[in-house]
Design a protein around this motif. Structure first.
Motif, PDB file in Angstrom:
ATOM      1  N   PRO A 305       0.975  -1.252   0.119  1.00 49.01           N
ATOM      2  CA  PRO A 305       0.107  -0.030   0.002  1.00 49.01           C
ATOM      3  C   PRO A 305       0.982   1.215   0.063  1.00 49.01           C
ATOM      4  CG  PRO A 305      -0.864  -1.588   1.636  1.00 49.01           C
ATOM      5  CD  PRO A 305       0.560  -2.106   1.053  1.00 49.01           C
ATOM      6  N   PHE A 306       0.438   2.361  -0.850  1.00 48.26           N
ATOM      7  CA  PHE A 306       1.343   3.659  -0.930  1.00 48.26           C
ATOM      8  C   PHE A 306       0.701   4.509  -0.094  1.00 48.26           C
ATOM      9  CE2 PHE A 306       1.862   7.525  -3.037  1.00 48.26           C
ATOM     10  CZ  PHE A 306       3.310   7.713  -2.823  1.00 48.26           C
ATOM     11  N   TYR A 307       1.484   5.220   0.684  1.00 50.98           N
ATOM     12  CA  TYR A 307       1.109   6.238   1.791  1.00 50.98           C
ATOM     13  C   TYR A 307       1.727   7.641   1.299  1.00 50.98           C
ATOM     14  CZ  TYR A 307      -0.657   2.817   4.913  1.00 50.98           C
ATOM     15  OH  TYR A 307      -1.250   1.684   5.599  1.00 50.98           O
ATOM     16  N   TYR A 308       0.967   8.572   1.177  1.00 46.38           N
ATOM     17  CA  TYR A 308       1.531   9.689   1.008  1.00 46.38           C
ATOM     18  C   TYR A 308       2.280  10.295   2.336  1.00 46.38           C
ATOM     19  CZ  TYR A 308      -0.465  10.627  -3.486  1.00 46.38           C
ATOM     20  OH  TYR A 308      -0.675  10.434  -4.740  1.00 46.38           O
ATOM     21  N   PRO A 309       3.310  11.240   2.175  1.00 47.58           N
ATOM     22  CA  PRO A 309       3.895  11.890   3.326  1.00 47.58           C
ATOM     23  C   PRO A 309       3.001  12.526   4.273  1.00 47.58           C
ATOM     24  CG  PRO A 309       5.268  12.330   1.565  1.00 47.58           C
ATOM     25  CD  PRO A 309       3.883  11.497   1.199  1.00 47.58           C
ATOM     26  N   LYS A 310       2.872  12.470   5.662  1.00 50.67           N
ATOM     27  CA  LYS A 310       1.723  13.131   6.429  1.00 50.67           C
ATOM     28  C   LYS A 310       1.262  14.530   6.155  1.00 50.67           C
ATOM     29  CE  LYS A 310       5.226  14.816  10.114  1.00 50.67           C
ATOM     30  NZ  LYS A 310       5.648  14.747  11.404  1.00 50.67           N
ATOM     31  N   ASP A 311       2.279  15.244   5.489  1.00 50.76           N
ATOM     32  CA  ASP A 311       1.774  16.532   5.063  1.00 50.76           C
ATOM     33  C   ASP A 311       1.366  16.727   3.529  1.00 50.76           C
ATOM     34  OD1 ASP A 311       4.284  16.169   4.343  1.00 50.76           O
ATOM     35  OD2 ASP A 311       5.128  18.114   4.731  1.00 50.76           O
ATOM     36  N   VAL A 312       1.279  15.858   2.850  1.00 52.63           N
ATOM     37  CA  VAL A 312       0.852  15.695   1.591  1.00 52.63           C
ATOM     38  C   VAL A 312      -0.544  14.807   1.184  1.00 52.63           C
ATOM     39  CG1 VAL A 312       1.665  15.131  -0.918  1.00 52.63           C
ATOM     40  CG2 VAL A 312       3.385  16.188   1.008  1.00 52.63           C
ATOM     41  N   GLY A 313      -1.239  15.285   0.244  1.00 52.36           N
ATOM     42  CA  GLY A 313      -2.208  14.348  -0.429  1.00 52.36           C
ATOM     43  C   GLY A 313      -2.497  14.901  -1.822  1.00 52.36           C
ATOM     44  N   LEU A 314      -3.256  14.037  -2.441  1.00 46.94           N
ATOM     45  CA  LEU A 314      -3.587  14.298  -3.973  1.00 46.94           C
ATOM     46  C   LEU A 314      -5.124  14.518  -3.849  1.00 46.94           C
ATOM     47  CD1 LEU A 314      -2.870  14.313  -6.854  1.00 46.94           C
ATOM     48  CD2 LEU A 314      -3.435  11.842  -6.945  1.00 46.94           C
ATOM     49  N   MET A 315      -5.466  15.674  -4.469  1.00 51.66           N
ATOM     50  CA  MET A 315      -6.846  16.249  -4.647  1.00 51.66           C
ATOM     51  C   MET A 315      -7.704  15.272  -5.327  1.00 51.66           C
ATOM     52  SD  MET A 315      -8.952  18.748  -3.696  1.00 51.66           S
ATOM     53  CE  MET A 315      -8.150  20.337  -3.594  1.00 51.66           C
ATOM     54  N   ILE A 316      -8.987  15.063  -4.932  1.00 57.16           N
ATOM     55  CA  ILE A 316      -9.988  14.334  -5.585  1.00 57.16           C
ATOM     56  C   ILE A 316     -11.222  14.890  -5.456  1.00 57.16           C
ATOM     57  CG2 ILE A 316      -9.983  12.412  -3.973  1.00 57.16           C
ATOM     58  CD1 ILE A 316     -10.729  10.452  -6.135  1.00 57.16           C
ATOM     59  N   GLY A 317     -12.130  15.272  -6.371  1.00 51.77           N
ATOM     60  CA  GLY A 317     -13.752  15.550  -5.905  1.00 51.77           C
ATOM     61  C   GLY A 317     -13.625  17.156  -6.037  1.00 51.77           C
ATOM     62  N   GLY A 318     -14.854  17.620  -5.718  1.00 56.03           N
ATOM     63  CA  GLY A 318     -15.085  18.989  -5.905  1.00 56.03           C
ATOM     64  C   GLY A 318     -15.676  19.649  -7.340  1.00 56.03           C
ATOM     65  N   ALA A 319     -15.943  21.053  -7.296  1.00 55.15           N
ATOM     66  CA  ALA A 319     -16.200  21.546  -8.461  1.00 55.15           C
ATOM     67  C   ALA A 319     -15.719  21.236  -9.531  1.00 55.15           C
ATOM     68  CB  ALA A 319     -16.868  22.829  -8.125  1.00 55.15           C
ATOM     69  N   ASN A 320     -14.287  21.615  -9.491  1.00 55.95           N
ATOM     70  CA  ASN A 320     -13.315  21.452 -10.862  1.00 55.95           C
ATOM     71  C   ASN A 320     -12.667  20.152 -11.085  1.00 55.95           C
ATOM     72  OD1 ASN A 320     -13.853  24.286 -11.028  1.00 55.95           O
ATOM     73  ND2 ASN A 320     -12.231  24.631  -9.312  1.00 55.95           N
ATOM     74  N   PHE A 321     -13.511  18.982 -10.704  1.00 55.91           N
ATOM     75  CA  PHE A 321     -12.865  17.620 -10.701  1.00 55.91           C
ATOM     76  C   PHE A 321     -13.818  16.949 -11.295  1.00 55.91           C
ATOM     77  CE2 PHE A 321     -11.652  13.411  -9.669  1.00 55.91           C
ATOM     78  CZ  PHE A 321     -10.221  13.758  -9.362  1.00 55.91           C
ATOM     79  N   SER A 322     -13.279  16.144 -12.492  1.00 58.63           N
ATOM     80  CA  SER A 322     -14.372  15.264 -13.263  1.00 58.63           C
ATOM     81  C   SER A 322     -14.764  14.272 -12.352  1.00 58.63           C
ATOM     82  CB  SER A 322     -13.461  14.687 -14.262  1.00 58.63           C
ATOM     83  OG  SER A 322     -14.417  13.609 -15.095  1.00 58.63           O
ATOM     84  N   LYS A 323     -16.150  13.773 -12.627  1.00 61.62           N
ATOM     85  CA  LYS A 323     -16.580  12.747 -11.765  1.00 61.62           C
ATOM     86  C   LYS A 323     -16.425  11.560 -12.490  1.00 61.62           C
ATOM     87  CE  LYS A 323     -21.184  13.652 -13.990  1.00 61.62           C
ATOM     88  NZ  LYS A 323     -22.554  14.010 -13.699  1.00 61.62           N
ATOM     89  N   TYR A 324     -15.650  11.524 -13.435  1.00 64.49           N
ATOM     90  CA  TYR A 324     -15.731  10.212 -14.223  1.00 64.49           C
ATOM     91  C   TYR A 324     -14.129   9.662 -13.920  1.00 64.49           C
ATOM     92  CZ  TYR A 324     -19.874  11.217 -16.743  1.00 64.49           C
ATOM     93  OH  TYR A 324     -21.187  11.235 -17.068  1.00 64.49           O
ATOM     94  N   LEU A 325     -13.891   8.519 -13.671  1.00 65.55           N
ATOM     95  CA  LEU A 325     -12.695   7.774 -13.309  1.00 65.55           C
ATOM     96  C   LEU A 325     -12.676   6.410 -14.418  1.00 65.55           C
ATOM     97  CD1 LEU A 325     -12.783   7.476  -9.518  1.00 65.55           C
ATOM     98  CD2 LEU A 325     -11.709   9.190 -10.828  1.00 65.55           C
ATOM     99  N   ARG A 326     -11.343   6.407 -14.845  1.00 60.94           N
ATOM    100  CA  ARG A 326     -10.946   5.076 -15.714  1.00 60.94           C
ATOM    101  C   ARG A 326      -9.980   4.305 -14.763  1.00 60.94           C
ATOM    102  NH1 ARG A 326      -7.854   5.333 -21.551  1.00 60.94           N
ATOM    103  NH2 ARG A 326      -6.954   3.401 -21.465  1.00 60.94           N
ATOM    104  N   LEU A 327     -10.533   3.047 -14.472  1.00 59.89           N
ATOM    105  CA  LEU A 327      -9.504   1.779 -14.083  1.00 59.89           C
ATOM    106  C   LEU A 327      -9.046   1.129 -15.428  1.00 59.89           C
ATOM    107  CD1 LEU A 327      -8.619   0.036 -11.891  1.00 59.89           C
ATOM    108  CD2 LEU A 327     -10.761  -0.963 -11.795  1.00 59.89           C
ATOM    109  N   GLU A 328      -7.769   1.039 -15.206  1.00 62.71           N
ATOM    110  CA  GLU A 328      -6.927  -0.046 -16.198  1.00 62.71           C
ATOM    111  C   GLU A 328      -6.367  -0.912 -15.671  1.00 62.71           C
ATOM    112  OE1 GLU A 328      -5.339   2.030 -19.531  1.00 62.71           O
ATOM    113  OE2 GLU A 328      -3.431   1.205 -19.288  1.00 62.71           O
ATOM    114  N   VAL A 329      -6.456  -2.297 -15.855  1.00 62.15           N
ATOM    115  CA  VAL A 329      -5.815  -3.122 -15.215  1.00 62.15           C
ATOM    116  C   VAL A 329      -5.084  -4.023 -16.285  1.00 62.15           C
ATOM    117  CG1 VAL A 329      -6.051  -5.251 -13.650  1.00 62.15           C
ATOM    118  CG2 VAL A 329      -7.799  -3.696 -13.416  1.00 62.15           C
ATOM    119  N   HIS A 330      -3.959  -4.310 -16.090  1.00 63.32           N
ATOM    120  CA  HIS A 330      -3.053  -5.328 -17.051  1.00 63.32           C
ATOM    121  C   HIS A 330      -2.768  -6.898 -16.325  1.00 63.32           C
ATOM    122  CE1 HIS A 330       1.363  -6.586 -18.369  1.00 63.32           C
ATOM    123  NE2 HIS A 330       0.499  -7.320 -19.028  1.00 63.32           N
ATOM    124  N   TYR A 331      -3.422  -7.473 -17.104  1.00 61.61           N
ATOM    125  CA  TYR A 331      -3.515  -9.043 -16.777  1.00 61.61           C
ATOM    126  C   TYR A 331      -2.531  -9.810 -17.552  1.00 61.61           C
ATOM    127  CZ  TYR A 331      -8.268  -7.909 -14.815  1.00 61.61           C
ATOM    128  OH  TYR A 331      -9.413  -7.645 -14.072  1.00 61.61           O
TER     129      TYR A 331
END
Length: 522
Positions: A305-331
């Motif tokens: 599992p990947f943890y961001y440093p305690k003072d860092v995060g990646l924005m998701i959601g909100g008015a300026n964020f697309s509500k569509y996500l694409r999951l891509e899996v390599h089998y």
């Protein structure tokens, strides 16, 4: 009189205190000297399946203070033993091996190596040291350890990069190691980073929420390489959050087939992305999926599992964020099994640096990937399959910019000059016409030491063409063609080798294995 008695009493108490303290220190030294088990702070935090069927699984831990790797193999269907080891590129020749084998009556464990012809020899130094072997409800657990650097010239030095692990299964009794023919044994290759960085996992906040990005009801095609794309939506009116950790969710039994995963955000400029669940290269895939390229999470086989440093995060959601996500899996399905699967998030294994790095204007990040294709008769090019060149960096950085993707390649005009030059020397056997694909032109090259050296010289001086995109999949403005090659002004110093190697050639002795009963909880 009383003063004299008090002084004697105090001296007696001091003597007893010193005696007990000394005794405790001696006991502590004795206990630590006999402590040959795995580190206490964790059992085996890292795990990877060795084979596609899940017959063998590798868990491991690292002690940097001892400079030792602790291995634990779970063998679910053991017959007469297993060969596990390391080599420069997973080759069975010049490999460093730990072998568990049976002669039909007794079982043995030993440190071995192979010569250029892949013949097996018991090592003079037994550096793979057996810790425990016991049966459980899951199968046979085999625990052993190995120093990073054994100072044995035949042994593999475990370093921080990718380690090629090889394994073979023994299906009949072995009279001697010299009788083993590795070429005839079933097995394969696995790639992992054994030496994980010593970074403490940050404590997650108390108000954390879990968002699962799942691809349900996927039937993996019976082909070796499949990239599966799945479009999903965030919950309605999903407010702004910060991603602080992500990890994979894989249906039990499919761990060996899932090679890597990614989650992308679609471009916010597009108000609607059509639903899709199918192969990423299908002609039925909606074109708008190509605008879903902002990486939110990436995971590959063997990663934690990947943890961001305690003072860092990646924005998701909100008015300026697309509500569509694409999951891509390599089998990766080398046995071409038809399997039902379900995963969540994220690829390419995230490798954490030992310390934070500040990148300044003018700095260049260079990644060098080394491949060995001596066993192939045709050129190997970049692609999406595990047998093609697949070398990608996902760099986590801040502060955030619009930069989403950057890649470079030798300028195509210089590559065409190379084909034209070789064409003239080889009596026009190679078509250097621009309309012919580069792969086809490479396949037509009569490979020799001369043509290879000329190609390397061209790559060493020719300019590169750079292609950089914003998160919206739009290229950055500017002239990015024929850029000069970056110049390396400083390099990391190599660690010194302090080993004093012996030329003693007497074979070592294997350890007889006594399998213990089941351990509680296993």
């Amino acid at each position: 009189m009383r003063d004299s008695q008090c002084r004697q009493s105090l001296r007696l108490r001091e003597t007893i205190c010193i005696y007990l303290t000394t005794l405790l220190i001696i006991l502590g030294v004795l206990v630590s000297s006999f402590n040959t088990t795995i580190p206490r702070h964790s059992s085996f935090p890292y795990r990877v399946p060795l084979d596609p069927q899940g017959v063998a699984e590798l868990d491991w831990n690292v002690s940097y203070s001892q400079e030792v790797v602790y291995f634990r193999l779970l063998l679910r269907q053991l017959k007469f033993g297993i060969i596990f080891g390391m080599s420069d590129r997973g080759d069975i020749g010049n490999a460093d091996l730990a072998i568990l084998w049976s002669d039909g009556r007794n079982s043995y464990f030993g440190d071995a190596w192979t010569d250029d012809e892949a013949r097996v020899h018991l090592d003079t130094q037994q550096d793979y040291q057996l810790i425990d072997a016991h049966q459980s409800a899951q199968g046979l657990y085999l625990t052993f350890k190995r120093p990073f650097n054994t100072c044995d010239q035949r042994d593999y030095i475990i370093e921080r990069g990718t380690v090629h692990l090889l394994y073979r299964f023994l299906n009949h009794p072995i009279a001697s190691l010299q009788s083993i023919d590795l070429k005839e044994l079933a097995g394969g290759l696995q790639r992992v980073q054994l030496l994980k960085p010593m970074i403490q996992t940050p404590t997650l906040p108390s108000d954390i929420k879990i968002l699962e990005v799942l691809a349900p009801n996927v039937t993996i095609p019976d082909q070796e390489t499949t990239y599966w794309c799945y479009i999903t939506k965030l919950p309605r009116d999903f407010p702004a959050h910060h991603i602080v950790m992500y990890e994979p969710v894989i249906v039990k039994g499919n761990e060996a087939i899932v090679h890597h995963m990614e989650v992308f955000q679609c471009a916010p400029e597009l108000d609607r992305i059509p639903f899709y669940s199918g192969p990423c290269d299908s002609r039925m895939k909606p074109p708008r999926l190509n605008f879903c390229r902002h990486v939110l999470a990436a995971w590959a086989m063997g990663a934690q599992p990947f943890y961001y440093p305690k003072d860092v995060g990646l924005m998701i959601g909100g008015a300026n964020f697309s509500k569509y996500l694409r999951l891509e899996v390599h089998y990766h399905n080398p046995l071409r099994l038809s399997v039902k699967a379900q995963e969540i998030t994220q690829p390419q294994e995230i490798r954490l640096l030992q310390k934070e790095i500040t990148v300044k204007p003018g700095d260049v990040l260079i990644t060098s990937c080394t491949y060995n294709t001596e066993g192939r008769s045709h050129v190997t090019v970049g692609g999406f399959g595990i047998n093609e060149e697949m070398c990608v960096n996902y760099v986590h950085y801040y502060p955030q910019t619009q930069l989403e993707l950057c890649k470079s390649a030798v300028d195509i005009s210089y590559l065409q000059k190379y084909f034209t030059f070789i064409n003239r020397i080889d009596d026009d056997r190679i078509c250097s016409c621009p309309q012919v694909p580069v792969t086809q032109q490479f396949d037509a090259v009569p490979w020799s030491s001369f043509s290879s050296q000329v190609l390397k010289a061209m790559y060493d001086f020719a300019p590169i063409s750079v292609h950089c995109n914003k998160s919206s999949a739009v290229s950055f403005p500017g002239n990015w063609d024929k850029q000069p090659l970056p110049r390396v002004t400083a390099a990391l110093s190599k660690s010194q080798d302090h080993c004093q190697r012996s030329s003693h050639m007497t074979p070592g002795e294997a350890t007889m294995v006594q399998l213990t009963a089941n351990k509680p909880g296993e």
